[in-house]
Design a protein around this motif. Structure first.
Motif, mmCIF file in Angstrom:
data_model
loop_
_atom_site.group_PDB
_atom_site.id
_atom_site.type_symbol
_atom_site.label_atom_id
_atom_site.label_comp_id
_atom_site.label_asym_id
_atom_site.label_seq_id
_atom_site.Cartn_x
_atom_site.Cartn_y
_atom_site.Cartn_z
ATOM 1 N N GLU A 266 0.956 -1.328 -0.088
ATOM 2 C CA GLU A 266 0.092 -0.179 0.130
ATOM 3 C C GLU A 266 0.815 1.335 -0.009
ATOM 4 O O GLU A 266 0.412 2.350 -0.781
ATOM 5 C CB GLU A 266 -0.995 -0.051 1.368
ATOM 6 N N THR A 267 2.024 1.165 0.718
ATOM 7 C CA THR A 267 2.928 2.327 0.670
ATOM 8 C C THR A 267 3.533 2.601 -1.114
ATOM 9 O O THR A 267 3.760 3.646 -1.351
ATOM 10 C CB THR A 267 4.001 2.420 1.637
ATOM 11 N N TYR B 162 0.846 4.354 -2.985
ATOM 12 C CA TYR B 162 0.843 5.538 -2.676
ATOM 13 C C TYR B 162 2.253 6.329 -3.634
ATOM 14 O O TYR B 162 1.812 7.361 -4.221
ATOM 15 C CB TYR B 162 1.040 6.174 -1.287
ATOM 16 N N SER C 186 0.186 5.736 2.360
ATOM 17 C CA SER C 186 -0.604 4.415 1.820
ATOM 18 C C SER C 186 -1.827 4.493 1.343
ATOM 19 O O SER C 186 -2.645 5.251 1.468
ATOM 20 C CB SER C 186 -0.524 3.376 3.003
#
Length: 201
Positions: free
Chosen positions: A1-2, A5, A132
């Motif tokens: 999820e990071t 981003y 994220s």
């Protein structure tokens, strides 16, 4: 999820810059840009005002007015400068809702797509505190940003954007793009404030 981003940050910073640059070049090609910016022209008067009000910083001013005027090129302009130029010296009409809101889906004008890039930048930046983005959100935002960039830059952008989606990113690169997006957002917030003061006057 990071990584999601960071990938969105990279899409906006890298591909976003190029799409805005292509849009600017379509209005003011680099070959004749020094004539558009020459002393005494409407563009020069506007830019001097922006410099006086600290909307343009010294580095951006040097990029606009290099020692050899004919060498000026949008290739040296960063995304923040491109946004300011598109808004101020390209005779573009702000979308119905203004530059800072998401235009209606029916509006497919260049101006609307420029506003979309800025809107989606703000949307992505909204995730900055966690750095994220969940997969579902990532997929939706990627599709929206991609369609605005392809509309601005042309169909050849689609393949480059698809490639970027699957490219591996190491943590240093991720951090670099997160910082770049943060810097862009911070700069544009101060620009918006200054422009509102000028327009108010």
């Amino acid at each position: 999820e990071t990584t999601n981003y960071a990938r969105l940050c990279r899409l906006l910073v890298d591909v976003g810059s190029q799409a805005l640059r292509d849009t600017f070049d379509g209005i003011h090609p680099s070959a004749g840009l020094h004539l558009v910016l020459a002393s005494g022209t409407p563009a020069h008067r506007k830019l001097k005002l922006l410099k006086k009000n600290r909307i343009l910083n010294p580095t951006q001013w040097v990029n606009l007015y290099p020692a050899i005027p004919s060498s000026v090129s949008s290739a040296s302009f960063d995304i923040t400068l491109l946004m300011v130029l598109l808004r101020n010296i390209c005779n573009l009409t702000p979308p119905a809702a203004g530059w800072d809101k998401l235009p209606s889906a029916a509006d497919t004008s260049t101006e609307a797509n420029i506003a979309r890039v800025k809107y989606y930048r703000n949307t992505v930046y909204g995730h900055a505190t966690q750095a994220s983005v969940a997969d579902v959100t990532f997929n939706n935002q990627w599709v929206n940003i991609k369609s605005a960039l392809v509309a601005l830059g042309g169909a050849n952008y689609a393949a480059a954007i698809d490639k970027l989606r699957n490219e591996s990113m190491d943590p240093d690169i991720e951090e670099y793009y997160k910082k770049k997006l943060k810097k862009w957002k911070k700069y544009e917030d101060s620009v918006k404030e200054q422009l509102e003061k000028i327009e108010g006057k």
